[in-house]
Design an enzyme around this catalytic site. Sequence first.
Site, mmCIF file in Angstrom:
data_model
loop_
_atom_site.group_PDB
_atom_site.id
_atom_site.type_symbol
_atom_site.label_atom_id
_atom_site.label_comp_id
_atom_site.label_asym_id
_atom_site.label_seq_id
_atom_site.Cartn_x
_atom_site.Cartn_y
_atom_site.Cartn_z
ATOM 1 N N ARG A 36 0.826 -1.217 0.000
ATOM 2 C CA ARG A 36 0.000 0.000 0.000
ATOM 3 C C ARG A 36 0.857 1.262 0.000
ATOM 4 O O ARG A 36 0.475 2.279 -0.598
ATOM 5 C CB ARG A 36 -0.943 -0.005 1.202
ATOM 6 C CG ARG A 36 -2.042 -1.014 1.006
ATOM 7 C CD ARG A 36 -3.030 -0.994 2.139
ATOM 8 N NE ARG A 36 -4.218 -1.716 1.759
ATOM 9 C CZ ARG A 36 -5.047 -2.276 2.626
ATOM 10 N NH1 ARG A 36 -4.813 -2.199 3.920
ATOM 11 N NH2 ARG A 36 -6.115 -2.907 2.191
ATOM 12 N N LYS A 219 -19.807 -16.579 1.442
ATOM 13 C CA LYS A 219 -21.259 -16.441 1.598
ATOM 14 C C LYS A 219 -21.930 -15.652 0.487
ATOM 15 O O LYS A 219 -21.408 -14.640 0.034
ATOM 16 C CB LYS A 219 -21.548 -15.723 2.912
ATOM 17 C CG LYS A 219 -21.172 -16.536 4.108
ATOM 18 C CD LYS A 219 -21.525 -15.765 5.345
ATOM 19 C CE LYS A 219 -21.334 -16.639 6.564
ATOM 20 N NZ LYS A 219 -21.534 -15.879 7.783
ATOM 21 N N GLY A 375 -9.127 -9.971 -1.024
ATOM 22 C CA GLY A 375 -7.934 -10.477 -0.347
ATOM 23 C C GLY A 375 -7.399 -11.791 -0.881
ATOM 24 O O GLY A 375 -6.226 -11.895 -1.247
ATOM 25 N N GLY A 398 -13.241 -3.876 0.016
ATOM 26 C CA GLY A 398 -14.614 -3.394 0.215
ATOM 27 C C GLY A 398 -15.008 -2.355 -0.816
ATOM 28 O O GLY A 398 -16.139 -2.362 -1.331
HETATM 29 P P1 AMP Z 1 -15.025 -13.807 1.169
HETATM 30 O O1 AMP Z 1 -14.450 -13.120 2.359
HETATM 31 O O2 AMP Z 1 -16.493 -13.796 1.091
HETATM 32 O O3 AMP Z 1 -14.331 -13.429 -0.134
HETATM 33 O O4 AMP Z 1 -14.688 -15.336 1.376
HETATM 34 C C1 AMP Z 1 -13.398 -15.809 1.545
HETATM 35 C C2 AMP Z 1 -13.473 -17.063 2.336
HETATM 36 O O5 AMP Z 1 -14.290 -18.010 1.668
HETATM 37 C C3 AMP Z 1 -12.144 -17.721 2.526
HETATM 38 O O6 AMP Z 1 -11.815 -17.639 3.880
HETATM 39 C C4 AMP Z 1 -12.385 -19.157 2.094
HETATM 40 O O7 AMP Z 1 -11.833 -20.103 2.980
HETATM 41 C C5 AMP Z 1 -13.890 -19.264 2.119
HETATM 42 N N1 AMP Z 1 -14.385 -20.351 1.256
HETATM 43 C C6 AMP Z 1 -14.270 -20.474 -0.054
HETATM 44 N N2 AMP Z 1 -14.794 -21.620 -0.477
HETATM 45 C C7 AMP Z 1 -15.275 -22.270 0.602
HETATM 46 C C8 AMP Z 1 -15.938 -23.488 0.818
HETATM 47 N N3 AMP Z 1 -16.212 -24.297 -0.187
HETATM 48 N N4 AMP Z 1 -16.280 -23.812 2.074
HETATM 49 C C9 AMP Z 1 -16.002 -22.993 3.096
HETATM 50 N N5 AMP Z 1 -15.385 -21.810 2.959
HETATM 51 C C10 AMP Z 1 -15.020 -21.443 1.734
#
Ligand code: AMP
Length: 417
Positions: A36, A219, A375, A398
């Site tokens: 950064r 999610k 990230g 974000g």
């Molecule tokens: P996000 O912060 O929404 O971009 O999600 C990132 C997180 O999604 C990471 O920590 C991954 O470990 C998690 N992730 C991705 N695929 C899976 C999965 N199939 N089951 C559980 N966690 C997941």
Amino acid sequence: MQQFIDSYDFTGKKAIVRVDFNVPLNENFEITDDTRIRRAMPTLKKVLEKGGAVIIMSHLGRPKKVDPKFSLKHIVARVSECLGVPVKFADDCMKADELAAALKPGEALLLENLRYYAEEEGKPRGLAEDATDEEKKAAKKVVKESQKEFVKKLASYADCYINDAFGTAHRAHASTALIAEYFPNDKMFGYLMEGEIKAIDNVLKNAQRPLTAIIGGSKVSSKLAVLKNLVGKVDNLIIGGGMGFTFVKAQGGHIGNSLHEDDLMPDALEILQIAKEKGVNVSLSVATVAAQEFSNDAERKVFDIYNIPDGWEGMDASPASLEIWKKIILSSKTILWNGPVGVFELPNFAKGTLEIAELLAQATADGAYTLVGGGDSVAAVTKMGYADKVSYVSTGGGAMLEAIEGKVLPGIAAIQD
Ligand code: AMP
């Protein structure tokens, strides 16, 4: 009126520059990743080269009061090293009048963490947990009032304002948006902000087609607005990672113990319906690499995504899914990627995500425009050594998500208005 760094005359002027120096520090307060800081250098150096001085301001972490752990003094040496001039330090961003006034062309001053003051974010602090709505409202009014003085003070140090902090562009904070009002004819984006804005426009406004978005992560709920905006714009929507299982379950699939959100199933079906109406190709994983426990050493088995046995949890995209995604990716002219397609933190389940990074580098070499953000996706391209082999790596998690939700970011609007 918005100005531009390249045409602005900085001779003898002081520029107050909002950067995002929210860098990770270890327990000895050493910087563990200075990306950064380095990404803000072109802007800061340009002002100095053009005969100006810079007053640099940033936040670091989320202090709720003055807290030495979050002091920007820890980074002064590195900023000086990168900038090539000794950087002075004001240990209170509200008491920098003398240091700012004494700055000569070619000199630089760094202000202490803006978030030592509640006025930066404009949110009241120290409210009792059982505060009533009335009390919360009154406290907010007080901080909003004193925020005006805070902004005015920061603005008083300089002749012009540059926003180069894309990472906080989605916040209407004192230093990221409100301060612009004091520089109606002397406000501009830094190079980093300009680069980020162009990169997002290249995908959302001026995309060469076919346009593909790869959205992964844990999610649906955290990326619902992104999916809803993109489904109306892209040709292909690849949905991977944990969020994919909500789509599979919503269509009647058996997902075993995989991550999912039952309450988001109607939204998932709505997205699929919109895609169908618009002729958008939604590509979910066809099979998943699953495990019985959330651990790197767990036994791995591949299952059809619609038939995952009980006790098994989908953790990574399978080779069969990647084969399908490869065809889509390599036949696209523009690709946006945000979010891992598996549990990237566990090396045995990071393969799918690393392969997406590889495919993006390949697509870029073949002439596609590729934008990577978030990230884990950024970590994946960096780990593979592909950060320079994709078209653009976004610095703002974000902020990028809000931009691809189709929102106007306050930090951008404040300069363009
Ligand atoms: P996000 O912060 O929404 O971009 O999600 C990132 C997180 O999604 C990471 O920590 C991954 O470990 C998690 N992730 C991705 N695929 C899976 C999965 N199939 N089951 C559980 N966690 C997941």
